[in-house]
Scaffold this motif. Structure first.
Motif, PDB file in Angstrom:
ATOM      1  N   SER A   1       0.831  -1.198   0.000  1.00 54.42           N
ATOM      2  CA  SER A   1       0.000   0.000   0.000  1.00 54.42           C
ATOM      3  C   SER A   1       0.868   1.252   0.000  1.00 54.42           C
ATOM      4  CB  SER A   1      -0.908  -0.024   1.231  1.00 54.42           C
ATOM      5  OG  SER A   1      -1.480   1.225   1.432  1.00 54.42           O
TER       6      SER A   1
ATOM      7  N   GLN B   1       0.913   4.076  -2.797  1.00 52.62           N
ATOM      8  CA  GLN B   1       0.652   5.499  -2.524  1.00 52.62           C
ATOM      9  C   GLN B   1       1.782   6.363  -3.083  1.00 52.62           C
ATOM     10  OE1 GLN B   1      -0.503   6.277   1.524  1.00 52.62           O
ATOM     11  NE2 GLN B   1      -2.555   5.580   1.072  1.00 52.62           N
TER      12      GLN B   1
ATOM     13  N   GLN C   1       1.263   6.538  -6.806  1.00 58.63           N
ATOM     14  CA  GLN C   1       0.210   7.487  -7.163  1.00 58.63           C
ATOM     15  C   GLN C   1       0.685   8.928  -6.999  1.00 58.63           C
ATOM     16  OE1 GLN C   1      -3.299   6.480  -4.908  1.00 58.63           O
ATOM     17  NE2 GLN C   1      -3.365   4.433  -5.771  1.00 58.63           N
TER      18      GLN C   1
ATOM     19  N   ARG D   1       0.994  11.684  -9.905  1.00 62.42           N
ATOM     20  CA  ARG D   1       0.335  13.002  -9.834  1.00 62.42           C
ATOM     21  C   ARG D   1       1.340  14.132 -10.039  1.00 62.42           C
ATOM     22  NH1 ARG D   1      -2.705  12.888  -4.411  1.00 62.42           N
ATOM     23  NH2 ARG D   1      -2.911  15.106  -4.766  1.00 62.42           N
TER      24      ARG D   1
ATOM     25  N   ARG E   1       1.420  16.892 -13.027  1.00 65.41           N
ATOM     26  CA  ARG E   1       1.494  18.355 -12.841  1.00 65.41           C
ATOM     27  C   ARG E   1       2.639  18.940 -13.650  1.00 65.41           C
ATOM     28  NH1 ARG E   1       0.685  18.058  -6.437  1.00 65.41           N
ATOM     29  NH2 ARG E   1      -1.547  17.669  -6.447  1.00 65.41           N
TER      30      ARG E   1
ATOM     31  N   ARG F   1       1.602  18.939 -17.275  1.00 70.07           N
ATOM     32  CA  ARG F   1       0.539  19.896 -17.612  1.00 70.07           C
ATOM     33  C   ARG F   1       1.084  21.302 -17.856  1.00 70.07           C
ATOM     34  NH1 ARG F   1      -2.940  16.883 -14.288  1.00 70.07           N
ATOM     35  NH2 ARG F   1      -2.463  18.088 -12.428  1.00 70.07           N
TER      36      ARG F   1
ATOM     37  N   GLU G   1      -6.714  24.519  -2.339  1.00 70.70           N
ATOM     38  CA  GLU G   1      -8.056  23.941  -2.235  1.00 70.70           C
ATOM     39  C   GLU G   1      -7.961  22.416  -2.113  1.00 70.70           C
ATOM     40  OE1 GLU G   1     -10.485  25.730  -1.670  1.00 70.70           O
ATOM     41  OE2 GLU G   1     -12.135  24.316  -1.831  1.00 70.70           O
ATOM     42  N   GLU G   2      -7.085  21.826  -2.918  1.00 71.04           N
ATOM     43  CA  GLU G   2      -6.917  20.369  -2.872  1.00 71.04           C
ATOM     44  C   GLU G   2      -6.401  19.925  -1.499  1.00 71.04           C
ATOM     45  OE1 GLU G   2      -4.886  18.709  -6.212  1.00 71.04           O
ATOM     46  OE2 GLU G   2      -4.441  16.851  -5.138  1.00 71.04           O
TER      47      GLU G   2
ATOM     48  N   VAL H   1      -9.356  20.184   0.951  1.00 76.57           N
ATOM     49  CA  VAL H   1     -10.332  19.100   0.754  1.00 76.57           C
ATOM     50  C   VAL H   1      -9.744  17.775   1.249  1.00 76.57           C
ATOM     51  CG1 VAL H   1     -11.526  17.738  -1.010  1.00 76.57           C
ATOM     52  CG2 VAL H   1     -11.538  20.216  -1.144  1.00 76.57           C
ATOM     53  N   SER H   2      -8.495  17.529   0.920  1.00 81.35           N
ATOM     54  CA  SER H   2      -7.862  16.270   1.332  1.00 81.35           C
ATOM     55  C   SER H   2      -7.843  16.158   2.849  1.00 81.35           C
ATOM     56  CB  SER H   2      -6.433  16.187   0.780  1.00 81.35           C
ATOM     57  OG  SER H   2      -6.475  16.181  -0.627  1.00 81.35           O
TER      58      SER H   2
ATOM     59  N   ALA I   1      -6.998  13.021   5.044  1.00 78.66           N
ATOM     60  CA  ALA I   1      -5.614  12.814   4.592  1.00 78.66           C
ATOM     61  C   ALA I   1      -4.640  13.182   5.707  1.00 78.66           C
ATOM     62  CB  ALA I   1      -5.337  13.664   3.363  1.00 78.66           C
ATOM     63  N   THR I   2      -3.624  12.355   5.859  1.00 82.39           N
ATOM     64  CA  THR I   2      -2.582  12.671   6.840  1.00 82.39           C
ATOM     65  C   THR I   2      -1.626  13.699   6.226  1.00 82.39           C
ATOM     66  OG1 THR I   2      -1.210  10.909   5.976  1.00 82.39           O
ATOM     67  CG2 THR I   2      -2.616  10.350   7.855  1.00 82.39           C
TER      68      THR I   2
ATOM     69  N   PHE J   1       0.478  12.126   3.580  1.00 80.23           N
ATOM     70  CA  PHE J   1      -0.223  11.934   2.305  1.00 80.23           C
ATOM     71  C   PHE J   1      -0.252  13.239   1.511  1.00 80.23           C
ATOM     72  CE2 PHE J   1      -3.905  11.996  -0.427  1.00 80.23           C
ATOM     73  CZ  PHE J   1      -3.893  10.746  -1.004  1.00 80.23           C
TER      74      PHE J   1
END
Lengths: 217, 296
Positions: free
Chosen positions: B3, B7, B10, B14, B18, B21, B201-202, B205-206, B211-212, B215
């Protein structure tokens, strides 16, 4: 399951958002928090989600005072909650599907498990066909459904919804109310704040009315 | 463990997303990091090539052994034998040939004719196997003890000068690397600060979704590390291009000194070291920025 014990929240200005609130809710309850704008409904939910801290009192969830949670323990407590906030707070740069599976990614679920559960949650709110779309392409009601899917995807024990039908058309609002009631029937404890009491009254098992930060009934 | 790895996978994906992008911004940041990294790495490469060149020119350290003016042929033969016992590279230079060589120089014939006798002694040019300064000094001392040896001249000053230069340059290089390392950390610090601002914002929200801190911070660490790695790749590419551009002129210059020399590019271990260093500095910049700009 939930116990508010003489909870007050005062800001530095001296204004009290909520004052001496005490109530209990048991597992499986559907609690409606109503009251006029600024009565303290959102503050109460924020206190329960430990977004804000009370000035006085204790808030117990399953016997544990969540206001005294250690900083490291807070994320794990929040994972037991399903949060539906007023402004949805969907991430605009992620698809509907990625938004819904975010709580599962945070909780460390495998990619396959997260995908399966996210798909099921989207089917539950009737948006499986929009999984690949970006949130900005959805209507207000659809965005609220995505927020609900995200809130229930990790199978929370407690669902907190802050004005979930605000600024929605009556038809959409009824859909949302029915959706929340269906989760409650499935065993989830639900706390909803709304000024539209008529919409949720048929579903709620308890109704609390706030007025200027005080509990009236 | 699985796990944890997933993580990280992932978070890395991400961060890569970024970076992809915003290709122009990513390229610019990588160039800034790359240029900062290319200076110490290029300096190291230059010193490495200088050391290789010095190794090739290591035939130069010599000891000149001058006989006394009254040394007989037997004395000369005895010294020659003694020298050969210690060192294989011994060249005898008779006083007559020295006279002829100097006389051939323009204007020197008249000067030498004015002298009553041949002023030059018999001599030996000894080429030791080692260019170690202490070993050369020991040989000089030993040769001075031989009978009828008037003077021994050790021509090792250039070795000491080169060694001193290389040591000085290496120290300067470390200082430069440290300085540019700080600059690289500062560049990443600022990039991550801007990333945190754009993703506020992310982050919020997390946190609400449980979210720790680990994370939330993980993608930023990956972002800094990948940006550093990108800078390292840019630095490697630049060094390769520089080495290609300078190879021919360097070879021509070495040819003027009768040396066979080819300019070397970074060896694989040095490339790995460069990439690991820039990636680590990127991680460090991200860590500093997260500590300063993203409270628990």
């Amino acid at each position: 399951m939930i116990s508010f014990e003489r909870v007050s929240k005062r800001y530095l200005s001296g204004r009290a958002a909520v004052e001496n609130i005490s109530f209990r809710a048991t597992a499986g309850d559907f609690v409606l928090l109503s009251g006029h704008s600024g009565a303290g409904k959102s503050t109460l939910l924020n206190l329960l989600a430990v977004i804000e801290h009370p000035t006085e009192g204790a808030i117990r969830v399953n016997g544990e005072d969540v206001t005294r949670l250690a900083r490291r323990a807070l994320p794990y407590y929040r994972r037991t909650l399903g949060l539906i906030l007023q402004d949805q707070k969907l991430l605009s740069d992620r698809s509907v599907f990625d938004n819904v599976q975010l709580p599962l990614a945070i909780a460390g679920h495998s990619r396959q498990d997260a995908a399966r559960r996210a798909q099921a949650a989207l089917e539950r709110v009737g948006l499986a066909a929009r999984a690949a779309d970006m949130p900005i392409t959805l209507s207000g009601g659809e965005q609220q459904r995505v927020a609900i899917a995200r809130a229930i995807v990790a199978k929370p024990l407690l669902l907190l919804a802050d004005e979930p039908t605000a600024s929605l058309d009556p038809a959409y609002a009824r859909d949302i109310a029915e959706l929340l009631a269906s989760f409650n029937r499935a065993g989830v404890t639900v706390l909803v704040t709304s000024h539209d009491t008529a919409l949720f009254e048929p579903h709620c098992t308890r109704r609390l009315v706030l007025d200027h930060g005080r509990l009236m009934q | 463990m699985k796990s944890w790895l997933a993580q990280h996978g992932q978070a890395a994906a991400r961060a890569l997303g970024r970076l992809a992008r915003a290709p122009f911004g990513t390229l610019l940041a990588s160039i800034v990091v790359g240029v900062a990294a290319v200076l110490p790495a290029g300096g190291w490469l230059l010193l490495d090539n200088i050391e290789r060149l010095a190794d090739k020119a290591a035939v130069l350290p010599q000891i000149s052994v001058f006989m006394a003016a009254d040394a007989s042929a037997d004395d000369v033969a005895g010294v020659q034998k003694a020298l050969r016992a210690k060192v294989s590279g011994v060249q005898y230079v008779p006083r007559k040939s020295t006279l002829q060589r100097i006389r051939a120089l323009e204007g020197m014939g008249e000067v030498l004719d004015a002298l009553p006798d041949n002023p030059f002694p018999d001599a030996f040019i000894v080429t030791p196997e080692s260019d170690d300064a202490q070993a050369l000094e020991a040989l000089k001392a030993a040769f001075s003890q031989l009978p009828k040896v008037e003077h021994v001249q050790l021509d090792s000053a250039w070795v000491r000068r080169l060694n001193a230069f290389v040591t000085l340059a290496q120290t300067a290089l470390w200082l430069l690397a440290g300085l540019l390392g700080v600059a690289l950390v500062a560049v990443t610090f600022n990039t991550i600060r801007l990333q945190i601002l754009t993703q506020q914002e992310e982050v919020r929200v997390s946190r609400l979704l449980g979210a720790t801190t680990t994370f939330i911070r993980r993608p930023f660490y990956w972002f800094g590390t990948l940006q550093g790695l990108g800078g390292g790749l840019v630095a490697w590419a630049l060094l390769w291009l520089f080495a290609r551009a300078l190879a021919a002129p360097a070879q021509e210059l070495a040819g003027l000194y009768s040396l066979e020399f080819a300019l070397h590019t970074l060896p694989p271990q040095a490339v790995l070291c460069l990439l690991a260093s820039t990636a680590a500095l990127g991680w460090l910049g991200a860590a500093a920025s997260l500590w300063r700009n993203l409270a628990d």
